[in-house]
Design a protein around this motif. Structure first.
Motif: not given
Length: 124
Positions: A26-36, A38-47, A66-68
């Motif tokens: 059973y194949v599923f897709s998921y779309t994720i929206t990440i919103t910052n 906060s008042s400063q820059l952040v970076q996603l490193l890993a999941r 995420v996705v390269g």
């Protein structure tokens, strides 16, 4: 859900054309929206994911970015991506966290709330 001023929103979709229920795929897709929020820059490193099917089989998936990508999000900025997973059952759940870093170099985990993967009309 908002923790550490990071909001994670998820939309899922069952991909019938790519699935093979007779073979337990059973194949599923998921779309994720990440919103910052906060008042400063952040970076996603890993999941890190914990994927559980209806037979309570747990699969753990972890890796860089995420996705390269390891997106940087300025204050108020969002990043969306789509990925997918295959379950052996027609229903399951996913949850986990993103490892993030802020401008001061402090790392923190932004939780990804549990969400359901299910074929249409399986739950009434």
């Amino acid at each position: 859900m908002t923790v550490s001023n990071i909001t994670v929103e998820v939309k899922t979709q069952y991909l019938a054309a790519q699935s093979n229920p007779d073979a337990g795929q059973y194949v599923f897709s998921y779309t994720i929206t990440i919103t910052n929020e906060s008042s400063q820059l952040v970076q996603l490193l890993a999941r890190e994911w914990r994927i559980t099917d209806a037979d309570s089989k747990i699969t753990r998936v972890a890796g860089d970015g995420v996705v390269g990508q390891q997106p940087k999000l300025a204050a108020g900025e969002s990043f969306s991506y789509t990925s997918g997973t295959v379950l052996a059952t027609p229903i399951g759940t996913m949850e986990g966290h993103y490892l993030m870093i802020d401008e001061q170099g402090s790392q923190f985990k932004a939780p990804i709330p549990s969400f359901r993967l299910a074929i249409p009309n399986i739950i009434h």
